[in-house]
Enzyme design. Sequence first.
Site, PDB file in Angstrom:
ATOM      1  N   GLY A   5     -67.712  70.416 -69.377  1.00 38.43           N
ATOM      2  CA  GLY A   5     -67.728  70.273 -67.920  1.00 38.43           C
ATOM      3  C   GLY A   5     -69.068  70.466 -67.233  1.00 38.43           C
ATOM      4  O   GLY A   5     -69.358  69.825 -66.229  1.00 38.43           O
ATOM      5  N   ASP A  37     -68.918  74.581 -64.939  1.00 38.47           N
ATOM      6  CA  ASP A  37     -68.637  73.648 -63.852  1.00 38.47           C
ATOM      7  C   ASP A  37     -67.878  74.320 -62.712  1.00 38.47           C
ATOM      8  O   ASP A  37     -68.154  74.091 -61.553  1.00 38.47           O
ATOM      9  CB  ASP A  37     -67.850  72.421 -64.379  1.00 38.47           C
ATOM     10  CG  ASP A  37     -66.616  72.789 -65.202  1.00 38.47           C
ATOM     11  OD1 ASP A  37     -66.300  73.985 -65.348  1.00 38.47           O
ATOM     12  OD2 ASP A  37     -65.960  71.861 -65.707  1.00 38.47           O
ATOM     13  N   ASP A  69     -62.228  79.243 -61.609  1.00 42.84           N
ATOM     14  CA  ASP A  69     -60.923  79.095 -60.967  1.00 42.84           C
ATOM     15  C   ASP A  69     -60.256  80.478 -61.037  1.00 42.84           C
ATOM     16  O   ASP A  69     -60.566  81.349 -60.231  1.00 42.84           O
ATOM     17  CB  ASP A  69     -60.186  77.997 -61.751  1.00 42.84           C
ATOM     18  CG  ASP A  69     -58.855  77.594 -61.162  1.00 42.84           C
ATOM     19  OD1 ASP A  69     -58.551  78.040 -60.055  1.00 42.84           O
ATOM     20  OD2 ASP A  69     -58.112  76.839 -61.806  1.00 42.84           O
ATOM     21  N   LYS A 116     -63.011  78.149 -56.917  1.00 46.54           N
ATOM     22  CA  LYS A 116     -61.729  78.154 -56.186  1.00 46.54           C
ATOM     23  C   LYS A 116     -61.327  79.612 -56.026  1.00 46.54           C
ATOM     24  O   LYS A 116     -60.604  80.156 -56.854  1.00 46.54           O
ATOM     25  CB  LYS A 116     -60.649  77.423 -56.994  1.00 46.54           C
ATOM     26  CG  LYS A 116     -60.856  75.937 -57.176  1.00 46.54           C
ATOM     27  CD  LYS A 116     -59.694  75.361 -57.999  1.00 46.54           C
ATOM     28  CE  LYS A 116     -59.983  73.971 -58.477  1.00 46.54           C
ATOM     29  NZ  LYS A 116     -58.973  73.478 -59.435  1.00 46.54           N
ATOM     30  N   PHE A 152     -57.304  69.785 -57.543  1.00 44.79           N
ATOM     31  CA  PHE A 152     -57.850  69.382 -58.840  1.00 44.79           C
ATOM     32  C   PHE A 152     -58.948  68.351 -58.620  1.00 44.79           C
ATOM     33  O   PHE A 152     -58.730  67.299 -58.038  1.00 44.79           O
ATOM     34  CB  PHE A 152     -56.769  68.825 -59.769  1.00 44.79           C
ATOM     35  CG  PHE A 152     -57.292  68.695 -61.169  1.00 44.79           C
ATOM     36  CD1 PHE A 152     -57.294  69.780 -62.029  1.00 44.79           C
ATOM     37  CD2 PHE A 152     -57.838  67.493 -61.611  1.00 44.79           C
ATOM     38  CE1 PHE A 152     -57.827  69.676 -63.315  1.00 44.79           C
ATOM     39  CE2 PHE A 152     -58.367  67.384 -62.891  1.00 44.79           C
ATOM     40  CZ  PHE A 152     -58.354  68.476 -63.739  1.00 44.79           C
ATOM     41  N   ASP A 179     -63.661  66.399 -65.891  1.00 47.86           N
ATOM     42  CA  ASP A 179     -62.772  65.295 -66.237  1.00 47.86           C
ATOM     43  C   ASP A 179     -61.383  65.474 -65.661  1.00 47.86           C
ATOM     44  O   ASP A 179     -60.946  66.584 -65.350  1.00 47.86           O
ATOM     45  CB  ASP A 179     -62.672  65.142 -67.760  1.00 47.86           C
ATOM     46  CG  ASP A 179     -61.820  66.247 -68.379  1.00 47.86           C
ATOM     47  OD1 ASP A 179     -62.091  67.431 -68.093  1.00 47.86           O
ATOM     48  OD2 ASP A 179     -60.888  65.930 -69.134  1.00 47.86           O
ATOM     49  N   ARG A 229     -65.989  61.960 -66.221  1.00 54.43           N
ATOM     50  CA  ARG A 229     -67.168  62.842 -66.292  1.00 54.43           C
ATOM     51  C   ARG A 229     -68.445  62.141 -65.833  1.00 54.43           C
ATOM     52  O   ARG A 229     -69.391  62.776 -65.401  1.00 54.43           O
ATOM     53  CB  ARG A 229     -67.384  63.338 -67.730  1.00 54.43           C
ATOM     54  CG  ARG A 229     -66.283  64.252 -68.241  1.00 54.43           C
ATOM     55  CD  ARG A 229     -66.734  64.969 -69.508  1.00 54.43           C
ATOM     56  NE  ARG A 229     -65.628  65.514 -70.272  1.00 54.43           N
ATOM     57  CZ  ARG A 229     -65.049  66.691 -70.021  1.00 54.43           C
ATOM     58  NH1 ARG A 229     -65.477  67.448 -69.046  1.00 54.43           N
ATOM     59  NH2 ARG A 229     -64.039  67.104 -70.765  1.00 54.43           N
TER      60      ARG A 229
HETATM   61  P1  IMP Z   1     -60.457  79.405 -65.146  1.00 52.95           P
HETATM   62  O1  IMP Z   1     -60.368  80.027 -66.510  1.00 52.95           O
HETATM   63  O2  IMP Z   1     -59.140  79.409 -64.451  1.00 52.95           O
HETATM   64  O3  IMP Z   1     -61.550  80.018 -64.279  1.00 52.95           O
HETATM   65  O4  IMP Z   1     -60.758  77.876 -65.348  1.00 52.95           O
HETATM   66  C1  IMP Z   1     -62.011  77.414 -65.533  1.00 52.95           C
HETATM   67  C2  IMP Z   1     -62.003  76.154 -66.349  1.00 52.95           C
HETATM   68  O5  IMP Z   1     -60.912  75.300 -66.016  1.00 52.95           O
HETATM   69  C3  IMP Z   1     -63.265  75.389 -66.035  1.00 52.95           C
HETATM   70  O6  IMP Z   1     -64.211  75.578 -67.051  1.00 52.95           O
HETATM   71  C4  IMP Z   1     -62.809  73.958 -65.960  1.00 52.95           C
HETATM   72  O7  IMP Z   1     -63.108  73.309 -67.177  1.00 52.95           O
HETATM   73  C5  IMP Z   1     -61.338  73.986 -65.781  1.00 52.95           C
HETATM   74  N1  IMP Z   1     -60.951  73.600 -64.408  1.00 52.95           N
HETATM   75  C6  IMP Z   1     -60.476  74.392 -63.419  1.00 52.95           C
HETATM   76  N2  IMP Z   1     -60.225  73.698 -62.307  1.00 52.95           N
HETATM   77  C7  IMP Z   1     -60.550  72.408 -62.586  1.00 52.95           C
HETATM   78  C8  IMP Z   1     -60.532  71.189 -61.798  1.00 52.95           C
HETATM   79  O8  IMP Z   1     -60.166  71.133 -60.622  1.00 52.95           O
HETATM   80  N3  IMP Z   1     -60.971  70.076 -62.457  1.00 52.95           N
HETATM   81  C9  IMP Z   1     -61.393  70.072 -63.751  1.00 52.95           C
HETATM   82  N4  IMP Z   1     -61.439  71.186 -64.493  1.00 52.95           N
HETATM   83  C10 IMP Z   1     -61.019  72.336 -63.927  1.00 52.95           C
HETATM   84 MG    MG Z   2     -64.655  73.911 -68.479  1.00 52.50          MG
END
Ligand code: IMP
Ligand code: MG
Length: 173
Positions: free
Chosen positions: A42, A99, A102, A130, A152, A159, A165
């Site tokens: 990402g 990237d 979340d 987020k 999203f 992606d 991407r």
């Molecule tokens: P987390 O572990 O919930 O913080 O998620 C982080 C990972 O989820 C990031 O490295 C992204 O690859 C993926 N991710 C979270 N939200 C999105 C989105 O809206 N689009 C694409 N990938 C996302």
């Molecule tokens: Mg990622």
Amino acid sequence: MSKILISRAKINSRVKELAESISEDFSKAGAERISIIWVANGALMFAADLARNIKSLAVSMDCIKCSSYGMETSPRGKVETSFDTQIPIKGEHVLFMDDIIDTGNTSKLMLDRIKKLRPKTLKTCFLLSKISRRAKKAIKPDYVGFEIPDLFVYGYGLDARLIGRNLPDIRVM
Ligand code: IMP
Ligand code: MG
């Protein structure tokens, strides 16, 4: 149909600002070189663009491979990582780049692995955040490009079901 959430022009100028802050902060901390660990796939575009805007420091770069979504657009809860870096980390100034943050679960996992290698300093930089979905135990990022709502997004390295991407802007499904 999808629409543009953040244009390429806005991404460009924000990436330049981030590179300037990062260069300044690391220089102030006494760094002459930094090791950038970026999360594949990402952060591909983000890391490449940001690194090209760092001019006052020597830069090493390597990636951690991480996947949590696959063909889905919501996490399966299981994060797969592979980390076998050649660049120096022990006693170095390290910048971790992804990237998007979340829930923060993915970055916590990877940062714990990097910390075990004993960097001198470890800062984190995310293109997107987020905040509304952040877990309690999540890290607090040092640098964030843009705060976005719980949507999203894809494009500029991110992606949607494995495509998109290459798109220059960040889009929302
Ligand atoms: P987390 O572990 O919930 O913080 O998620 C982080 C990972 O989820 C990031 O490295 C992204 O690859 C993926 N991710 C979270 N939200 C999105 C989105 O809206 N689009 C694409 N990938 C996302
Ligand atoms: Mg990622």
